[in-house]
Structures are given as C-alpha cells and as structure tokens.
Design a protein around this motif. Structure first.
Motif, mmCIF file in Angstrom:
data_model
loop_
_atom_site.group_PDB
_atom_site.id
_atom_site.type_symbol
_atom_site.label_atom_id
_atom_site.label_comp_id
_atom_site.label_asym_id
_atom_site.label_seq_id
_atom_site.Cartn_x
_atom_site.Cartn_y
_atom_site.Cartn_z
ATOM 1 N N ALA A 135 0.342 13.552 38.314
ATOM 2 C CA ALA A 135 0.277 12.308 38.838
ATOM 3 C C ALA A 135 -1.032 11.934 39.638
ATOM 4 C CB ALA A 135 1.482 12.084 40.094
ATOM 5 N N PHE A 136 -1.503 10.549 39.488
ATOM 6 C CA PHE A 136 -2.894 10.330 40.331
ATOM 7 C C PHE A 136 -2.723 9.028 40.987
ATOM 8 C CE2 PHE A 136 -3.028 8.541 35.888
ATOM 9 C CZ PHE A 136 -3.503 7.245 36.162
ATOM 10 N N LYS A 137 -3.357 8.840 41.836
ATOM 11 C CA LYS A 137 -3.489 7.754 42.752
ATOM 12 C C LYS A 137 -4.404 6.947 42.480
ATOM 13 C CE LYS A 137 -2.198 6.448 47.483
ATOM 14 N NZ LYS A 137 -1.739 6.934 48.659
ATOM 15 N N ILE A 138 -4.671 5.514 42.472
ATOM 16 C CA ILE A 138 -5.679 4.842 42.090
ATOM 17 C C ILE A 138 -5.555 3.469 42.803
ATOM 18 C CG2 ILE A 138 -4.648 3.938 39.921
ATOM 19 C CD1 ILE A 138 -7.706 3.705 38.825
ATOM 20 N N PRO A 139 -6.570 2.770 43.476
ATOM 21 C CA PRO A 139 -6.604 1.471 44.063
ATOM 22 C C PRO A 139 -6.161 0.658 42.870
ATOM 23 C CG PRO A 139 -8.553 2.502 44.771
ATOM 24 C CD PRO A 139 -8.080 3.506 43.714
ATOM 25 N N VAL A 140 -5.264 -0.424 43.049
ATOM 26 C CA VAL A 140 -5.037 -1.554 42.248
ATOM 27 C C VAL A 140 -6.289 -2.172 41.874
ATOM 28 C CG1 VAL A 140 -3.502 -3.530 41.964
ATOM 29 C CG2 VAL A 140 -2.656 -1.520 42.783
ATOM 30 N N ARG A 141 -7.102 -2.472 42.751
ATOM 31 C CA ARG A 141 -8.181 -3.260 42.439
ATOM 32 C C ARG A 141 -9.292 -2.404 41.479
ATOM 33 N NH1 ARG A 141 -9.060 -1.236 47.738
ATOM 34 N NH2 ARG A 141 -10.979 -0.235 48.056
ATOM 35 N N ALA A 142 -9.288 -1.164 41.434
ATOM 36 C CA ALA A 142 -9.770 -0.742 40.591
ATOM 37 C C ALA A 142 -9.311 -0.678 39.125
ATOM 38 C CB ALA A 142 -9.978 0.934 40.971
ATOM 39 N N LEU A 143 -7.788 -0.759 38.962
ATOM 40 C CA LEU A 143 -7.244 -0.676 38.052
ATOM 41 C C LEU A 143 -7.277 -2.023 37.229
ATOM 42 C CD1 LEU A 143 -5.523 1.392 36.140
ATOM 43 C CD2 LEU A 143 -3.545 0.680 37.558
ATOM 44 N N CYS A 144 -7.174 -3.317 37.815
ATOM 45 C CA CYS A 144 -6.994 -4.555 37.327
ATOM 46 C C CYS A 144 -7.571 -5.589 38.340
ATOM 47 C CB CYS A 144 -5.445 -5.092 37.239
ATOM 48 S SG CYS A 144 -4.796 -5.242 38.834
#
Length: 574
Positions: A214-223
């Motif tokens: 599992a990995f964590k990523i800011p939503v703004r970085a994803l979309c």
C-alpha cells in the motif's frame, strides 16, 4: 469580469518527492465582505466591486489578480466570487484590496468612483483568529470609508491523501528464465492531453500475481483535484539494465478509485501493439484495487486557524570578530543608507513570522558582549536592557533595541549558542498542548566556541515545540553550523540523537543580489530558511497526537506562559 487570466498567479510550484512531478501549493480561498461603504451615488446606494492586487517580489509592482462581481445598490456587500491564491508560509505575499462604485460597464477602473483600499499580507489573513480579518478601508482623506472583512479558507481537495493497494493477476511472462518482476507507474493527465508521472510502486520479484505494498499519495498529485481526470497506470517488468519491458496499461480516475474494492475496480492490462498483432489477444493480465482509504490530513493552517501562536525570538552575535561597529568594514556597521547583514536577516525572517503572532511582542537577545557598567561578559542579555522583560514591540522595536545595544555594549567573546537556545527551550518546555510553537533566529558570524554544549541543547530541544534558524553572516567558513543543520547526519550528543531535525542553517552571502536589490535578497533568504518550518511544526504536533482546535481562543496564551515561568532573569555569565 476577471483579470486573473491576464495576470496568472506567479507563485512557484512545489515538487513531489521522490519524483519530480510538480504539484500545486496549498490553495487558499478568500471571501470578501464590506460594511458601511461610502455612498457615492446621488439617487441610490453605491454599486460596489472589489479588485485584488498582488505584488511581485522583484519589481514591487502591483498587478491586478482578479475582481469580484458587482453588487447593485448596497453599502454592505457580501461578494460571492472568491479569490483563490497559492499560499506559501515562507513568502511575504503582499495584497491590496481596492473598492470601487461602478457607474458604467467600462472595465477601466479610472472611470469609476474609488471607495477605499486596504493593504495586508496573506499571512496576516490566515494568521488572524479563525482566519478572519476585519480592517478599516483607507485612501480618502477625511472620510470614514467603512470596513472590509476577509475570510480565508484552505481548499479541501488540496488536503486529501489516499492510501491505495493493488494486486496483479496472470500478468504476461517477460523473463526467459523466470516469471516477470512487475511494478506499476502512475501518471496524471494534464490539461493539454499529456501525462505527468506521479508515483512508482516497488518491484515484486519473480511472480505473475504480484501484491504491491500500500502507498499513500496526495490527491492533488494524482489528479490535481479533478476527480474525473484520467489516471493512466502502466505495468512493467523490471530489468536490471534499466530497459524495463512494457507489459501493458489501463486508465481510471480518482472518482472510480474512491469507490474502493468492487467488481468495477478490476482492470484489464492492455498492450495495444500485441492486440494489433494477435487476433486472439484478450489482455496481458488484470490489476485489481485491493483497498482505498481516504485521509483528510490536518495542515499547518488548521493549527494557525485554531489559534496556535508562533512565538519568535531573535539572538544576535555581539562578539569582537564582527569588527568595530563604527567602521564600514564591520558586519555591525550602522550605514544610514542601508541595512547591515544582521538587520537584513532579522527583517527578512521576522516580517513573515510576525503575521502569526497576535501581540507582536518579541524577545530579543544578544550574546558575546561586555555589558555596562561593570564590563561583565554575557551570553544571554536583553537587547532592550531589561532582563526581566526582554520583549520588543514588533520587528521595528527589535531593530531599534539592536541599534541601541551597539552603542552601549562592548563586542567581546567567545561565541556561545547554548545559553540562548536553553532560554527559549525553558519557555517551550511549559507548553505541551499545541497552543504555541517557538522559533529562535540566531544570527552569527563564525566559529561556535561551545559546540558540545550547543549540540546537547539542540538534542534536548528537539522534543519541544521549537525550531531554530541560524543565519551565518560574513565570509567565514561555517562548517560547525552546517553540522548543526542535521540534513546529512542527524545531530547527536553523548550517544543521544535528536528526536527530529529542528535546525535550518543558511549563509547570508548566498542570498546577496549581485545588483544590490536588498528586497530580493531578503525574500530569497526568508523563502529558504522558513520553507522547512511548517513540516517541522507538523512533525511535532503529529508525533504528540495534538489535533488543531476547531475554534480559536479569544486570547493569546503567550502571556500566560510567561507568567507561568519561574522568575528567571537573564543570566550574566563570565
């Protein structure tokens, strides 16, 4: 009509570590209201509009950022159209709000009646209780122009992070002697149809049915905050030589991902080249979303909005190595035409931090001087001459106390940092509820004489709500100060390591503008030394489990902490 498109926000963009994918800074939405505006119309009330200007650091030029809508026939407008700005703690973001009474459809503001204006910084707005600031409108001599109310709100979609986990099934076999070593690469789509890489998973060795961590990523970085924007995911087989084999790809969106594990979140991995060549080709395996957990992270601004105060203390080096203050070669020389390096560093950092301190009273200390009348050396003295109350009013008050000290003390030595660090640490140790955070700015010209004690003081302070900024002035080597910074090797003392990195060091000479633009020099210095503060602040709060207050207190607790401290006047040390 909005001028935002004509003058796009020029703020710089941060980077996502470890990949160099640019992501937006925290965005703040500002709402404007006014009360009791001037009535400039004869037969009805004013028809007000608010125009926001921002100021560029380099040229100090005011540029129109945007306009609200016009509201007809009112002196108490609540404007609906918002201003959305990128927010940077480490920058002084100057703002100007101009109010006009529109008399025609002309976009030329000189054709309309001026109703008043207000100057502030974005830091002042977000640093106000509840991020709500009320100020009088000025600009028309002899007239009460009414008041303006600015409310700042951090935009929510900047704050979501998502914890994702994927697995693969029956992926194509790419290795001759074994199975594939698959990994995923995530791309967000841009407005122009191109894609920007935003995450890579780890490699799972020798399997066609991988389960990635599992990995964590800011939503703004994803979309970029657009939940329906395409996210492309490519599947590769890892090769030691770096020529990874392409297995295939699929597309989804954050809105789809946020539904979590379901029959809809199983994707066929397609290799279009293979599909064209082979008539019976179905897919190159499947990828399944195992889990999707959405987390709204608390931010630095949540704590500020909840009433946390940033307490700023400055400590200035008065050792003899700075040179005689009456000589132009001295680092302490009081040039009537421009600030010296000490004053520039103090103003650059202090003018930004003061926006987050409600009473604007700052302790100002000196070290390494002989004090009147007896000539005893002190490594912790009040610049205002009052050891019981070393507070100065505003950054201008600190500068005034600094200049007065230069006239009364005798520069001496040696250079001891630990007494001033311990001074601030005594206050910080009394605050355990997250209501205050302390920043100590040390400005010094060279070699530290109490390195072992300073290291111990920093290690002790690393578990307290405080950060230390060190600015080195002059042309000396700053090897010891670089060591204290702890970016390369975590600082330790007697076998104990600092709990967290709380020191940021910069040499002032790296920021001197070659063309002599001191405003630009100070802006660059502040940007670098303050950039780490929000992360240091959040690391302390999160590791202590301290949550921001939902509603701010009605008073600053700084005065309470000062009263709670046992009587401890500044020590004169020989």
């Amino acid at each position: 009509m909005s001028a935002a498109s004509a003058f796009p926000n020029m703020a710089s963009i941060g980077e996502l570590d470890p990949l160099t994918a640019a992501i937006p800074a925290t965005k703040v939405e500002m709402t404007v209201s006014c009360r009791n505006l001037l009535d400039r119309d004869t037969f009805s009330k004013s028809d007000p509009i608010c125009v926001l200007y921002t100021q560029t650091v380099a040229s100090r030029e005011w540029r129109e950022f945007g306009r609200t809508e016009v509201i007809d026939n009112t002196l108490n407008p609540d404007f609906v159209r918002k201003f959305i700005l990128d927010y940077f703690f480490e920058e002084r973001q100057n703002l100007r709000f101009d109010l006009y009474d529109l008399d025609s459809k002309s976009e030329n503001l000189s054709k309309h009646d001026f109703l008043g204006q207000m100057y502030c910084t974005l830091g002042e707005v977000v640093g106000s209780p509840g991020s709500r600031m009320e100020r009088p409108l000025m600009g028309i001599p002899g007239k009460n122009c009414g008041t303006i109310i600015i409310k700042a709100e951090e935009l929510g979609n900047c704050r979501e992070s998502v914890l994702l986990q994927f697995c693969g099934n029956k992926l194509d076999k790419k290795d001759f002697f074994g199975k594939s070593d698959p990994f995923l690469v995530f791309y967000r789509s841009n407005e122009d149809g191109t894609y920007t890489i935003c995450h890579k998973t780890e490699v799972v060795k020798n399997t066609l049915d991988p389960v990635w961590q599992a990995f964590k990523i800011p939503v703004r970085a994803l979309c970029n905050g657009d939940y329906d924007r395409a996210i492309k995911i490519e599947v590769y087989d890892w090769d030691r030589d770096g020529g990874h084999d392409y297995i295939g790809e699929f597309k989804t969106s954050y809105r789809e991902l946020s539904k979590g594990q379901s029959q809809f979140n199983v994707w066929e991995v397609l290799n279009m080249k293979k599909k064209k060549k082979k008539k019976k080709y179905l897919n190159s395996g499947t990828v399944t979303l195992l889990s999707c957990l959405i987390d709204v992270e608390v931010t630095f601004l949540d704590y500020i909005k909840g009433g946390t105060q940033i307490n700023f203390t400055v400590a200035i080096d008065f050792t003899a190595s700075n040179g005689n203050p009456s000589q132009p070669t001295s680092l302490h020389y009081m040039n009537p035409y421009q600030l010296n390096a000490y004053a520039m560093a103090l103003r650059a950092v202090g003018e930004i931090i003061q926006d987050y301190d409600s009473d604007k009273m700052f302790p100002a200390l000196g070290f390494g001087a002989k004090l009147p009348p007896h000539g005893r050396v002190s490594h912790e003295f009040a610049l205002n001459g009052n050891p019981e109350n070393p507070y100065c009013s505003g950054i201008e008050g600190v500068l005034e106390a600094y200049y007065q000290s230069l006239k009364s003390v005798r520069l001496y030595g040696p250079t001891f940092f630990s007494p001033v660090i311990n001074h601030v640490a005594r206050y910080a140790s009394l605050v355990k509820d997250g209501s205050e955070y302390f920043i100590l700015l040390i400005i010094s010209d060279g070699v530290i004489s109490d390195m072992a004690q300073t290291k111990e003081s920093i290690v002790n302070a690393s578990c307290l709500p405080m950060s230390i900024i060190i600015v080195g002035v002059g042309s000396a080597e700053f090897d010891e100060m670089i060591e204290l910074d702890g970016d390369e090797v975590r600082i330790s003392s007697r076998g104990r390591f600092a709990e967290r990195d709380i020191v940021q060091f910069v040499p002032f000479r790296d920021y001197v503008d070659p063309r002599g633009n001191h405003i630009l020099s100070m802006a660059r210095l502040a940007k670098d030394v303050l950039a780490e503060i929000p992360d240091q602040f959040l690391h302390y709060m999160r590791t202590r489990g301290i949550k921001p207050n939902l509603s701010p207190p009605f008073y600053s607790s700084k005065s309470l902490s000062a009263l709670a401290l046992p009587a401890h006047p500044l020590q004169t040390q020989i």
